[in-house]
Design an enzyme around this catalytic site. Structure first.
Site, PDB file in Angstrom:
ATOM      1  N   LYS A 124      -1.514 -16.006  10.195  1.00 57.57           N
ATOM      2  CA  LYS A 124      -2.498 -15.320  11.044  1.00 57.57           C
ATOM      3  C   LYS A 124      -2.501 -13.864  10.636  1.00 57.57           C
ATOM      4  O   LYS A 124      -1.557 -13.121  10.901  1.00 57.57           O
ATOM      5  CB  LYS A 124      -2.119 -15.427  12.524  1.00 57.57           C
ATOM      6  CG  LYS A 124      -3.245 -14.941  13.415  1.00 57.57           C
ATOM      7  CD  LYS A 124      -2.774 -14.335  14.720  1.00 57.57           C
ATOM      8  CE  LYS A 124      -2.539 -12.858  14.679  1.00 57.57           C
ATOM      9  NZ  LYS A 124      -3.713 -12.005  14.445  1.00 57.57           N
ATOM     10  N   GLU A 151      10.344  -8.267  10.008  1.00 51.42           N
ATOM     11  CA  GLU A 151      10.243  -6.907   9.448  1.00 51.42           C
ATOM     12  C   GLU A 151       9.620  -6.057  10.537  1.00 51.42           C
ATOM     13  O   GLU A 151       8.407  -6.128  10.767  1.00 51.42           O
ATOM     14  CB  GLU A 151       9.333  -6.912   8.214  1.00 51.42           C
ATOM     15  CG  GLU A 151       9.882  -7.677   7.035  1.00 51.42           C
ATOM     16  CD  GLU A 151      11.146  -7.064   6.464  1.00 51.42           C
ATOM     17  OE1 GLU A 151      11.545  -5.959   6.892  1.00 51.42           O
ATOM     18  OE2 GLU A 151      11.747  -7.713   5.611  1.00 51.42           O
ATOM     19  N   CYS A 195       5.863   1.342   7.887  1.00 51.66           N
ATOM     20  CA  CYS A 195       7.141   1.221   8.609  1.00 51.66           C
ATOM     21  C   CYS A 195       8.238   2.022   7.925  1.00 51.66           C
ATOM     22  O   CYS A 195       9.238   2.354   8.547  1.00 51.66           O
ATOM     23  CB  CYS A 195       7.598  -0.230   8.644  1.00 51.66           C
ATOM     24  SG  CYS A 195       6.380  -1.319   9.300  1.00 51.66           S
ATOM     25  N   GLU A 234       8.733   5.870  16.817  1.00 50.40           N
ATOM     26  CA  GLU A 234       8.034   5.705  15.546  1.00 50.40           C
ATOM     27  C   GLU A 234       6.652   6.373  15.683  1.00 50.40           C
ATOM     28  O   GLU A 234       5.961   6.162  16.682  1.00 50.40           O
ATOM     29  CB  GLU A 234       7.877   4.206  15.280  1.00 50.40           C
ATOM     30  CG  GLU A 234       7.392   3.904  13.895  1.00 50.40           C
ATOM     31  CD  GLU A 234       7.379   2.401  13.594  1.00 50.40           C
ATOM     32  OE1 GLU A 234       7.354   1.588  14.528  1.00 50.40           O
ATOM     33  OE2 GLU A 234       7.378   2.064  12.398  1.00 50.40           O
TER      34      GLU A 234
HETATM   35  C1  SIN Z   1       5.603  -1.495   5.606  1.00 49.67           C
HETATM   36  O1  SIN Z   1       5.244  -0.415   5.997  1.00 49.67           O
HETATM   37  O2  SIN Z   1       5.923  -2.369   6.399  1.00 49.67           O
HETATM   38  C2  SIN Z   1       5.713  -1.868   4.166  1.00 49.67           C
HETATM   39  C3  SIN Z   1       5.747  -0.770   3.216  1.00 49.67           C
HETATM   40  C4  SIN Z   1       6.233  -1.181   1.842  1.00 49.67           C
HETATM   41  O3  SIN Z   1       6.366  -2.356   1.519  1.00 49.67           O
HETATM   42  O4  SIN Z   1       6.493  -0.263   1.074  1.00 49.67           O
END
Ligand code: SIN
Length: 461
Positions: free
Chosen positions: A155, A230, A264, A364
């Site tokens: 999804k 993740e 992230c 964050e």
């Molecule tokens: C992410 O921000 O989750 C991934 C970034 C990356 O793979 O460099």
């Protein structure tokens, strides 16, 4: 029912995507479950060949995929082109790894015995992927799953389904059957629930926020599914007194402002030695002032829009809170809002004199804001850096071996960049500690979560 996909830079309508009913989602799950028998029995070399063909097809269509990505996500076109390469690098890597799922033999405790360890695919895998990397976060999951012999249902994020759909349609063109890989669109809560409830699905893999990840883990416990998560990050970036400042600034720009800071792994807290903070800040300000904010389709754009109003408001609030508590704005704190078209831009912002009581040091940001704080000793730098529930990525800049090894040993993060603002790579195990998640994606580690381990003990023959 449909999802209307709009361009976050202009509010322009791009395309409509059908939302599957619950029954249709269940049917797609069933088809992929039934497809497992054939896909898992295909020999590894054939799976590898099909994955390579898929990668080639994506590369043949690189420009059009990148355009769609920029239109639905907002990132500058050059970043989307880079993401297509990043996405296929996972498929290329796992096309090779498909052929290297080795077992082993174990010396037994009796002369007549033989113990043989082998691996088999875990079954049907369901993925929920994010809007910030609509291509690469999907292939980072699909490629190892398919390489291992698992079937795969995904999804994609409701903000950016078009890139994922294009890429999966190309898998079919490459000869990967629909019973091995499918997409479904709709609400994350509804489809997530159907995924976690399904007895057909053996694993959930998710990239997104920590709260959603936790609830998927809880719901997966009912049927004892495997999970890879993740989740969020709050990366520190430490610059030691001896660092090459021009290089550190250049790498900081790369990691902080890529995808308008909506990654992230992007640096969220710049922790700079007090003796160089003025020089570092001045250089950073000078470089940040050169960044061009605008529509990602326009040549020369460095920073695209924020994905939506909610994300935008969170970033603005963090800046306001920091300024109210005494942070100095070196550059930025400037906004272009088009409420009618739901288009929101934040000019890259650098804040100095940031302190621990400010929200930006603990939440964050997911935006183009770089808060600067200082340290005196390495112990203090580590304490500030580790003072977060997250543990995804950390960066430091030093040319001193002792400083580098100390920081590497003491930082509680899954990915550490030493003089490197871009450590992500298909051949390396991406993933976080603490509340940043469970498991790794990429590298030889990235295929293990798609495999069961089985051992055969042969007694007397
Ligand atoms: C992410 O921000 O989750 C991934 C970034 C990356 O793979 O460099």
């Amino acid at each position: 029912m449909t999802i209307r996909v709009n361009n976050p830079a202009t509010g322009e309508f791009i395309e409509e995507v059908k939302i599957q009913s619950k029954e249709e989602v269940k049917q797609a799950i069933k088809e992929c479950y039934e497809g497992f028998n054939d896909w898992s029995r295909l020999d590894a070399h054939e799976r590898s060949r099909l994955l390579s063909k898929w990668s080639d097809k994506i590369q043949e269509n690189k420009n059009s995929i990148a355009e769609v990505m920029t239109k639905e996500n907002g990132k500058p076109l050059h970043e989307s082109l880079g993401e297509v390469d990043y996405a296929t690098s996972y498929i290329d890597w796992y096309a090779e790894e498909a052929k290297r799922i080795y077992g082993r033999t174990i010396p037994a405790n009796s002369e007549s015995k033989r113990i043989i360890v082998s691996h088999q695919p875990i079954g049907l895998v369901a993925a929920i992927t994010p809007w910030n990397f609509p291509a690469a976060m999907m292939t980072r999951k699909a490629a190892p799953a398919l390489a291992a012999g698992c079937t795969f249902i995904v999804k994609p994020a409701a903000e950016t389904p078009l890139t994922a759909i294009r890429i999966i349609e190309l898998a079919y063109e490459a000869g990967i059957p629909k019973s091995a890989i499918q997409y479904v669109n709709g609400s994350g809560r509804v489809i997530g629930g159907l995924f976690t409830d399904s007895d057909y699905i053996r694993k959930i893999t998710f990239t997104g926020s920590t709260p959603v990840g936790k609830s998927l883990i809880k719901d997966s416990a009912e049927t004892m599914k495997h999970v890879t998560m993740e989740l969020g990050g709050h990366a520190p970036l430490i610059v030691a007194e001896d660092a090459d400042l021009d290089f550190a600034v250049n790498q900081t720009i790369g990691t902080k402002f890529r995808n308008a800071g909506q990654t992230c792994v992007c640096a969220n807290r710049l922790i700079i030695h007090e003796n160089i903070v003025d020089a570092f800040s001045a250089k950073l300000k000078e470089e940040v002032e050169k960044l061009v904010v605008g529509n990602g389709m326009e040549e020369g754009t460095d920073i695209g829009p924020i994905i939506n109003k909610k994300g935008y408001e969170k970033i603005v609030e963090q800046v306001k809170d920091a300024v109210a508590k005494g942070a100095e704005v070196l550059v930025g704190d400037k906004y272009d809002e088009d409420h009618e078209n739901e288009a929101y831009f934040i000019h890259p912002t650098v804040l100095k004199h940031v302190t621990d009581d400010m929200d930006i040091m603990h939440e964050e940001t997911f935006g183009p804001v770089a808060p600067i704080t200082t340290f005196k000793t390495l112990e203090e730098a580590v304490e500030i850096a580790n003072n977060t529930e997250y543990g995804l990525a950390a960066y430091f800049f030093t040319n001193d071996y002792r400083t580098g090894t100390y920081l590497h040993d003491h930082l509680d993060f899954g990915i550490v960049g030493w003089n490197d603002g871009g450590p992500s790579a298909a051949h390396a195990p991406f993933g976080g500690m603490k509340e940043s998640g469970l498991g790794r994606e990429g590298g030889i580690e990235g295929i293990e979560p798609y495999l069961e381990t089985k051992y055969l003990s042969i007694g007397q023959l």
